[in-house]
Design a protein around this motif. Structure first.
Motif, PDB file in Angstrom:
ATOM      1  N   ILE A  50       0.825  -1.204   0.000  1.00 46.24           N
ATOM      2  CA  ILE A  50       0.000   0.000   0.000  1.00 46.24           C
ATOM      3  C   ILE A  50       0.865   1.262   0.000  1.00 46.24           C
ATOM      4  N   HIS A  51       2.174   1.104   0.099  1.00 45.99           N
ATOM      5  CA  HIS A  51       3.127   2.223   0.027  1.00 45.99           C
ATOM      6  C   HIS A  51       2.825   3.308   1.053  1.00 45.99           C
ATOM      7  N   ALA A  52       2.610   2.898   2.282  1.00 40.45           N
ATOM      8  CA  ALA A  52       2.365   3.833   3.376  1.00 40.45           C
ATOM      9  C   ALA A  52       3.543   3.759   4.344  1.00 40.45           C
ATOM     10  N   ALA A  53       4.025   4.904   4.764  1.00 37.53           N
ATOM     11  CA  ALA A  53       5.164   4.967   5.678  1.00 37.53           C
ATOM     12  C   ALA A  53       4.692   4.878   7.130  1.00 37.53           C
ATOM     13  N   ALA A  54       5.634   4.597   8.016  1.00 36.60           N
ATOM     14  CA  ALA A  54       5.327   4.621   9.445  1.00 36.60           C
ATOM     15  C   ALA A  54       4.796   6.005   9.801  1.00 36.60           C
ATOM     16  N   GLY A  55       3.750   6.031  10.586  1.00 36.11           N
ATOM     17  CA  GLY A  55       3.105   7.284  10.940  1.00 36.11           C
ATOM     18  C   GLY A  55       1.879   7.603  10.099  1.00 36.11           C
ATOM     19  N   SER A  56       1.650   6.813   9.044  1.00 43.03           N
ATOM     20  CA  SER A  56       0.485   7.026   8.174  1.00 43.03           C
ATOM     21  C   SER A  56      -0.782   6.541   8.863  1.00 43.03           C
ATOM     22  N   ARG A  57      -1.864   7.266   8.672  1.00 39.31           N
ATOM     23  CA  ARG A  57      -3.153   6.886   9.246  1.00 39.31           C
ATOM     24  C   ARG A  57      -3.854   5.901   8.309  1.00 39.31           C
ATOM     25  N   VAL A  58      -4.350   4.800   8.877  1.00 38.55           N
ATOM     26  CA  VAL A  58      -5.032   3.761   8.105  1.00 38.55           C
ATOM     27  C   VAL A  58      -6.297   3.326   8.832  1.00 38.55           C
ATOM     28  N   GLN A  59      -7.092   2.528   8.131  1.00 38.83           N
ATOM     29  CA  GLN A  59      -8.267   1.900   8.715  1.00 38.83           C
ATOM     30  C   GLN A  59      -8.157   0.399   8.494  1.00 38.83           C
ATOM     31  N   VAL A  60      -8.514  -0.366   9.500  1.00 42.24           N
ATOM     32  CA  VAL A  60      -8.609  -1.824   9.390  1.00 42.24           C
ATOM     33  C   VAL A  60     -10.097  -2.138   9.407  1.00 42.24           C
ATOM     34  N   ILE A  61     -10.551  -2.831   8.360  1.00 41.21           N
ATOM     35  CA  ILE A  61     -11.975  -3.115   8.216  1.00 41.21           C
ATOM     36  C   ILE A  61     -12.156  -4.627   8.194  1.00 41.21           C
ATOM     37  N   ALA A  62     -12.935  -5.156   9.139  1.00 44.94           N
ATOM     38  CA  ALA A  62     -13.208  -6.583   9.209  1.00 44.94           C
ATOM     39  C   ALA A  62     -14.643  -6.787   9.664  1.00 44.94           C
ATOM     40  N   GLU A  63     -15.267  -7.827   9.172  1.00 45.91           N
ATOM     41  CA  GLU A  63     -16.671  -8.075   9.489  1.00 45.91           C
ATOM     42  C   GLU A  63     -16.885  -8.281  10.987  1.00 45.91           C
ATOM     43  N   ASP A  64     -16.009  -9.046  11.641  1.00 48.12           N
ATOM     44  CA  ASP A  64     -16.172  -9.336  13.066  1.00 48.12           C
ATOM     45  C   ASP A  64     -15.788  -8.163  13.966  1.00 48.12           C
ATOM     46  N   LEU A  65     -15.023  -7.210  13.435  1.00 46.49           N
ATOM     47  CA  LEU A  65     -14.518  -6.102  14.244  1.00 46.49           C
ATOM     48  C   LEU A  65     -15.137  -4.743  13.926  1.00 46.49           C
ATOM     49  N   GLY A  66     -15.579  -4.572  12.719  1.00 48.19           N
ATOM     50  CA  GLY A  66     -16.019  -3.258  12.274  1.00 48.19           C
ATOM     51  C   GLY A  66     -14.828  -2.502  11.711  1.00 48.19           C
ATOM     52  N   THR A  67     -14.849  -1.197  11.796  1.00 45.35           N
ATOM     53  CA  THR A  67     -13.764  -0.357  11.286  1.00 45.35           C
ATOM     54  C   THR A  67     -12.951   0.174  12.453  1.00 45.35           C
ATOM     55  N   LEU A  68     -11.644  -0.083  12.404  1.00 45.28           N
ATOM     56  CA  LEU A  68     -10.723   0.376  13.441  1.00 45.28           C
ATOM     57  C   LEU A  68      -9.752   1.373  12.823  1.00 45.28           C
ATOM     58  N   HIS A  69      -9.570   2.514  13.452  1.00 45.52           N
ATOM     59  CA  HIS A  69      -8.667   3.551  12.958  1.00 45.52           C
ATOM     60  C   HIS A  69      -7.347   3.456  13.707  1.00 45.52           C
ATOM     61  N   GLY A  70      -6.231   3.638  12.965  1.00 47.91           N
ATOM     62  CA  GLY A  70      -4.942   3.573  13.623  1.00 47.91           C
ATOM     63  C   GLY A  70      -3.824   4.188  12.810  1.00 47.91           C
ATOM     64  N   ILE A  71      -2.614   4.002  13.328  1.00 55.26           N
ATOM     65  CA  ILE A  71      -1.405   4.551  12.731  1.00 55.26           C
ATOM     66  C   ILE A  71      -0.413   3.415  12.521  1.00 55.26           C
ATOM     67  N   ILE A  72       0.208   3.373  11.346  1.00 51.26           N
ATOM     68  CA  ILE A  72       1.224   2.360  11.072  1.00 51.26           C
ATOM     69  C   ILE A  72       2.450   2.666  11.919  1.00 51.26           C
ATOM     70  N   ARG A  73       2.906   1.684  12.681  1.00 51.82           N
ATOM     71  CA  ARG A  73       4.105   1.840  13.510  1.00 51.82           C
ATOM     72  C   ARG A  73       5.314   1.174  12.871  1.00 51.82           C
ATOM     73  N   TRP A  74       5.105   0.074  12.139  1.00 50.99           N
ATOM     74  CA  TRP A  74       6.203  -0.588  11.443  1.00 50.99           C
ATOM     75  C   TRP A  74       5.663  -1.331  10.224  1.00 50.99           C
ATOM     76  N   SER A  75       6.562  -1.599   9.291  1.00 54.01           N
ATOM     77  CA  SER A  75       6.229  -2.334   8.069  1.00 54.01           C
ATOM     78  C   SER A  75       7.424  -3.184   7.698  1.00 54.01           C
ATOM     79  N   HIS A  76       7.188  -4.481   7.420  1.00 53.59           N
ATOM     80  CA  HIS A  76       8.290  -5.376   7.077  1.00 53.59           C
ATOM     81  C   HIS A  76       7.755  -6.594   6.332  1.00 53.59           C
ATOM     82  N   ASN A  77       8.264  -6.830   5.133  1.00 52.51           N
ATOM     83  CA  ASN A  77       7.930  -8.023   4.334  1.00 52.51           C
ATOM     84  C   ASN A  77       6.431  -8.309   4.234  1.00 52.51           C
TER      85      ASN A  77
END
Length: 111
Positions: A50-77
């Motif tokens: 998704i080419h987002a750097a650490a500190g980028s704001r994202v949303q995690v969307i899942a049927e069992d959880l709903g929509t969760l808002h957060g910030i990327i802290r790390w990215s690897h492989n």
């Protein structure tokens, strides 16, 4: 010699899970699998970058959880560590998931 790497220790216990959903960054949405989760964040595996750097704001969307808002802290492989926004209702959504939907899973080793 001091070995302080400025690593912040995890504040909440993570539990393994297999929840499928999506990660949304700006206008891009990619398929994702939540690998583990706590009331403060998640580790997800994404299908395409998704080419987002650490500190980028994202949303995690899942049927069992709903929509969760957060910030990327790390990215690897193809994996991301996302910390939930402290002012969101993520804590309640995650607690509800573990109370009503979660089934214990054991890690799967790939060969």
């Amino acid at each position: 010699m001091q070995r302080n790497l400025n690593i912040i220790a995890r504040k909440a216990e993570r539990r393994s899970c297999r929840v499928f959903g999506k990660v949304r960054y700006l206008t891009k949405e990619v398929e994702a699998r939540i690998l583990d989760m706590s009331v403060t964040g998640v580790a997800v595996e994404i299908r395409s970058p998704i080419h987002a750097a650490a500190g980028s704001r994202v949303q995690v969307i899942a049927e069992d959880l709903g929509t969760l808002h957060g910030i990327i802290r790390w990215s690897h492989n193809g994996r991301l560590g996302i910390q939930f926004d402290p002012n969101s209702n993520a804590r309640a959504q995650v607690a509800s998931y573990f109370r009503f939907f979660h089934k214990e899973v054991k890690p799967v080793l790939s060969r």
